[in-house]
Enzyme design. Structure first.
Site, PDB file in Angstrom:
ATOM      1  N   ASP A 464       5.117   8.949   5.347  1.00  0.00           N
ATOM      2  CA  ASP A 464       4.285  10.137   5.555  1.00  0.00           C
ATOM      3  C   ASP A 464       5.148  11.365   5.872  1.00  0.00           C
ATOM      4  O   ASP A 464       6.336  11.235   6.245  1.00  0.00           O
ATOM      5  CB  ASP A 464       3.312   9.853   6.711  1.00  0.00           C
ATOM      6  N   ASP A 525      -6.415  12.958   2.316  1.00  0.00           N
ATOM      7  CA  ASP A 525      -7.072  12.381   3.497  1.00  0.00           C
ATOM      8  C   ASP A 525      -8.579  12.436   3.342  1.00  0.00           C
ATOM      9  O   ASP A 525      -9.307  11.794   4.099  1.00  0.00           O
ATOM     10  CB  ASP A 525      -6.668  13.155   4.757  1.00  0.00           C
TER      11      ASP A 525
END
Ligand code: GLA
Length: 755
Positions: A464, A525
């Site tokens: 990430d 997301d």
């Protein structure tokens, strides 16, 4: 194939010809588009000798305000956007002229940025007329793309500064083309915009240091009359993950100049004598078959030349990720229960997301301290890995290796690891970037990852990157990525079989640079199915489905509060690498059954869903995407908002074998009877009170089935007449074939040639 013919060069691949000729010792573009013949070359030239407007010129040469040059500088009469801007001791005018060329049958890989595998390379060497600097234009020809990049070499004693450098410059004749761009921001990646190109300049900049914070580096140009399956379509992309710039400029005559490369804002990079500066590599693709042709071309190219060979044909495992189920608030018991349930459902990979390390209970602390929090993972990570592996699942962990929280042991012991030109750098998500230009930081990251893979027997890592750059100049971002790509190469060499998923708060680094190492990317997301369907449609113009990581999340979206069924979520998520990200403890027995069926369906069609040719079949408000391979196609149909008196919906499928017959079937879906509200009595043989005790009990054991479509049609009928989808529920009757579509509902269809 590359051929030098007199003072011209013709580059040919399976889709396009790219023809360059040397004019006044400058490489100029004769043609880029559908294929032409060698014998056409002399007649592709235009006589530019008539000066137009207030042209400036060098005696005996044509003026530069007309010529479609392959590299453009400042101060010599070409007033469209320059592709390079250099400076030495305050002087900015350079005049690069063609000097030599060579062809590399195997490109030697001098460029330190990620590059596609294979190809054949043409290099054109240009030297400044006053000496002391040279410019190389590189063209690498692949079966379905042409890569371009350039280098600047300093041959003078003084520093040479690069203030801007595009990886390519392409002067096409302006014929009313439209530009297709993907704007992007957190939770809303891949937002397509089709724009007219104004006279003057249209410039898109991503200056945050992560490629897709503002715009995706992929963009396209369509001919004025192009359609989904016909007409000229040009694709452009960069193998780069940092700040970049796209520029489309038009002059008053006919030139449309297309460029993409490093940004022209705040870029100032000095190179010493005898040093070479490299631009990242750009990818140019073309199809004469419109948007779907371009989809196919990009997918073929990325699959054969970008994705690491180990993962080229590897089925991505069905994942379970605990993030939206627990966020950072979990304990061993909770994780064990999720693992066991995931295994029962047919999941193949268990991913423990953020929160397993250091003092990480929210985003305020812990980044950089990659040691297991044994209060949350009792017995340690190797024990959890065993637990997962024993249940037949692969095991993976979340990392954010390029970052540190000020509240961490890493920061306290190594504050010098932080990337910043200022004493008080800005925070974002309470974190700072590590200075990946530094060897000790690179070694720290490589060691952390390689040891974790070994010690915890990791099959997978989610990598990430959750903040943009700040407090540094753009030239630092450039060096940062040289450092990062070096780190990623080392890790991929050391852990060749570990599957890495690329993530940057979703798709904030959705680019070919990261894809060269990590075969797929967490698209967003935002896991709402309608939003994801829009993103998939837009991004699939530049990237194949295998590069998308998609999760089925809770029925009520955590991002939008929008309610859709698990079936709808699956019908969209199935095009790509499938995963689940919801609290499995909240599922009813019927939900579990449904997920098992979904996973079985996905495994049956996984090859198609990942590696099928992406096709956009959208019509009206419906987002319809197909994945086609051989004689099969998987179709994801996502509807928008319901309107009164719904019109007949017909799905047209072009490009199948018109003589053959095809069977088409809907994936069976089910509805919770309580979702019908008062209308429950239209589907129930006995009178029920909506949300009453009886309805609640019935809903635990009975699901109302969706319509069934089981038809056989010829390829000709599918192309010319189309598949008539069942009538939508319109407030009156209901039958076995009428479709119950709540707002934003989806369906999946499977099509196969029958003997
Ligand atoms: C980012 C990712 C999410 C999740 C969180 C964890 O936002 O995109 O999927 O991993 O970080 O902090």
């Amino acid at each position: 194939m590359i051929k030098a013919i007199g003072s011209a060069f013709i580059l040919t691949n399976e889709d396009a010809s790219y023809v360059i000729s040397i004019h006044d010792r400058r490489p100029t573009l004769l043609h880029y588009g559908g294929k032409v013949k060698e014998s056409d070359i002399p007649s592709l030239n235009l006589d530019y000798s008539i000066p137009t407007g207030r042209a400036v010129y060098t005696e005996g040469e044509t003026t530069l305000n007309l010529v479609p040059v392959e590299a453009s500088g400042l101060g010599k009469g070409d007033y469209l956007t320059p592709s390079y801007s250099l400076e030495r001791e305050g002087k900015t005018v350079f005049d690069f002229r063609y000097d030599d060329y060579w062809i590399n049958e195997e490109p030697d890989g001098g460029n330190p940025f990620p590059r596609p595998r294979g190809g054949e390379e043409l290099v054109l060497l240009l030297r400044d007329l006053e000496g002391q600097a040279s410019l190389e234009l590189h063209y690498i020809v692949y079966d379905h793309a042409i890569a371009r990049y350039c280098t600047i070499h300093n041959e003078g004693a003084r520093y040479l500064y690069i203030n801007h450098l595009s990886s390519f410059s392409l002067d096409l004749p302006y014929l009313g083309q439209k530009g297709y761009f993907l704007s992007s921001s957190w939770g809303a990646e891949g937002q397509a915009e089709l724009l007219d190109l104004p006279k003057g300049e249209l410039r898109f900049k991503g200056l945050t240091g992560s490629s897709s914070d503002c715009f995706n580096p992929f963009f396209a140009l369509f001919a004025k009359d192009a359609g989904p399956n016909h007409g000229d379509a040009y694709g452009f992309n960069l193998l780069y993950s940092g700040s970049f710039e796209i520029s489309l400029s038009r002059d008053s005559f006919y030139r449309l100049r297309v460029q993409e490369g490093l940004p022209s804002t705040d870029f100032h990079y000095g190179i010493k004598c005898n040093k070479t500066f490299y631009s990242p590599i750009a990818i140019l693709t073309y199809s004469d078959k419109g948007a779907n042709g371009l989809r196919r071309t990009n997918a073929l190219f990325i699959h054969s030349h970008i994705i690491r060979e180990n993962f080229l044909h590897a089925p991505r495992p069905v994942a379970y990720n605990n993030w939206e189920a627990t966020y950072a608030d979990f304990n061993t018991m909770k994780i064990h229960s999720l693992v066991s349930q995931a295994a029962d459902l047919g999941v193949e990979l268990f991913v423990l997301d953020d929160g397993w390390f250091g003092k990480r209970n929210d985003d305020k602390a812990g980044l950089g301290d990659w040691t297991v929090n044994k209060k949350k993972v009792i017995g340690g990570m190797a024990a959890l890995a065993d637990y997962v592996h024993e249940r037949g699942l692969k095991f993976g962990l979340w990392f954010e290796p390029e970052m540190v929280n000020p509240d961490s042991d890493l920061y306290r012991s190594h504050p010098e690891y932080v990337l910043s030109e200022r004493k008080e750098p800005c925070l974002c998500r309470n974190q700072l970037l590590l200075d990946v230009r530094k060897k000790e930081v690179q070694d720290f990251i490589v060691k952390t990852i390689v040891e974790a893979v070994k010690d915890y027997r990791l099959d997978y890592i989610k990598w990430d990157f959750n903040r943009p750059f700040s407090d540094v100049a753009q030239s630092v971002v450039y060096d940062y990525y040289l450092g990062l790509y070096d780190v990623l190469s080392r890790i991929c060499r050391e852990c060749p079989d570990t599957l890495f998923e690329n993530c940057a708060s979703g798709g904030m680094r959705f680019d070919l640079g990261m894809m060269s190492f990590f075969p797929y990317t967490w698209v967003s997301d935002d896991t709402d199915s309608y939003e994801r369907a829009k993103m998939q449609r837009a991004l699939s113009l530049g990237y194949p489905f295998s590069t998308f990581s998609n999760h089925v999340s809770a029925k009520i979206s955590h991002q939008l509060f929008r309610k859709t069924t698990l079936g709808t979520k699956f019908d969209v998520a199935m095009l790509g690498a499938l995963g689940y990200e919801l609290d499995l403890n909240h599922l009813s027995g019927l939900d579990e059954e449904e997920i098992k069926e979904q996973i079985a369906y996905y495994k049956e069609h996984r090859e198609l869903a990942l590696f099928g040719e992406p096709i956009d079949l959208s019509f009206g408000e419906n987002i319809v995407m197909g994945a086609k391979k051989g004689d099969e196609m998987l179709i994801s149909f996502c509807s928008g908002v319901n309107r009164p008196l719904p019109s007949l919906e017909i799905l047209r499928l072009e490009g199948l074998d018109e003589q053959a017959s095809y069977s088409i079937a809907t994936r069976p879906e089910y509805f919770d009877i309580r979702d019908f509200g008062d209308m429950i009595n239209h589907i129930s043989p006995v009178k029920l009170k909506p949300d009453g005790a009886v309805a609640n009990v019935v809903s635990k054991v009975y699901r109302y089935p969706s319509e069934t479509t089981e038809v056989t049609l010829s390829g000709a009928a599918l192309a010319h007449s189309g598949l008539k989808l069942g009538m939508k529920w319109s407030g009156s009757g209901i039958s076995k074939t009428s479709r119950i579509m709540f707002d934003f509902a989806a369906r999946a269809y499977y099509l196969k040639k029958v003997e």
